[in-house]
Design a protein around this motif. Structure first.
Motif, mmCIF file in Angstrom:
data_model
loop_
_atom_site.group_PDB
_atom_site.id
_atom_site.type_symbol
_atom_site.label_atom_id
_atom_site.label_comp_id
_atom_site.label_asym_id
_atom_site.label_seq_id
_atom_site.Cartn_x
_atom_site.Cartn_y
_atom_site.Cartn_z
ATOM 1 N N THR A 98 159.034 42.951 50.186
ATOM 2 C CA THR A 98 159.725 43.113 48.907
ATOM 3 C C THR A 98 159.578 41.869 48.046
ATOM 4 O OG1 THR A 98 161.458 43.713 50.475
ATOM 5 C CG2 THR A 98 161.785 44.354 48.170
ATOM 6 N N ALA A 130 164.905 37.824 39.129
ATOM 7 C CA ALA A 130 163.978 38.713 38.425
ATOM 8 C C ALA A 130 162.631 38.079 38.130
ATOM 9 C CB ALA A 130 164.605 39.168 37.107
ATOM 10 N N GLN A 133 158.978 39.541 38.445
ATOM 11 C CA GLN A 133 158.576 40.711 37.645
ATOM 12 C C GLN A 133 158.283 40.361 36.184
ATOM 13 O OE1 GLN A 133 161.740 41.363 39.665
ATOM 14 N NE2 GLN A 133 160.125 41.602 41.182
#
Ligand SMILES: [Zn+2]
Length: 206
Positions: A98, A130, A133
């Motif tokens: 992940t 975050a 991304q």
């Protein structure tokens, strides 16, 4: 004259163009050659620091504010795994598939502009979790920053600890160390919203 006031020749060490700076700034960006600099608190000299920007497709940013981007390794008690539940802990300690990195490794993304501690912590945890991304690009203009690398390290600790205290009883058992690596700067788009400013990715107050 206020304490801590400094008089510096603020020309870009790279290209000689004048650097825009405000009173308490310790971070600067040269819009002529797209180079970033931090004021070293010990030597009082400008040290080069890499700069990238969060890409925001289809929208013009009103301004870009500086965040520290600091790769780090967190050492924590392996038995603390169950209590490390926050988005930040998941980012640092989640499984490799992940997170894309080894357990304990990650990147802190910490505001470097003046903002109240509560907002700084919210921005830090959201952007740290975050960051993988977010796309990056070059160029643009970056506001100066007032928080030194030492301040950013403190805020990284605070953000990590603050993310743990929501679960009672874990703080006392929280045994950890953070090792920081070489930092860079990240320009994050902000836009005016009502009375204040919000970041253009999550709409958080800044
Ligand atoms: Zn320059």
């Amino acid at each position: 004259m206020s304490r801590g006031y400094r008089l510096l020749t603020l020309d870009c060490p790279q290209c000689g163009a004048p650097l825009a700076a405000e009173g308490e700034d310790v971070l600067y960006y040269c819009t002529a050659c797209y180079s970033g600099f931090r004021l070293d608190s010990e030597t009082e000299e400008l040290t080069s620091v890499e700069v990238s920007f969060v890409a925001l497709p289809h929208q013009a940013a009103e301004e870009y504010r500086p965040f520290w981007r600091i790769p780090a390794t967190i050492e924590a008690d392996p038995h603390a795994g169950d209590s490390l539940f926050s988005p930040i802990a998941q980012f640092f300690f989640g499984d490799r598939e992940t997170t894309g990195h080894d357990p304990g490794q990650g990147i802190f993304v910490i505001p470097a502009f003046a903002t109240p501690l509560a907002q700084a912590t919210t921005l830090a945890s959201r952007y740290t979790a975050a960051f993988p991304q977010l796309g990056e690009r070059l160029g643009e203009k970056l506001l100066g920053g007032v928080y030194s690398l030492e301040d950013a390290h403190k805020l990284a600790h605070f953000t990590f600890i603050a993310s743990q205290v929501e679960k009672p009883g874990t703080l006392r058992d929280l045994d950890y160390k953070i090792h920081f690596s070489d930092p860079s700067l990240l320009g994050v788009p902000f836009a005016r919203s009502g009375e204040g400013w919000e970041d253009s990715i999550f709409g958080l107050r800044g």
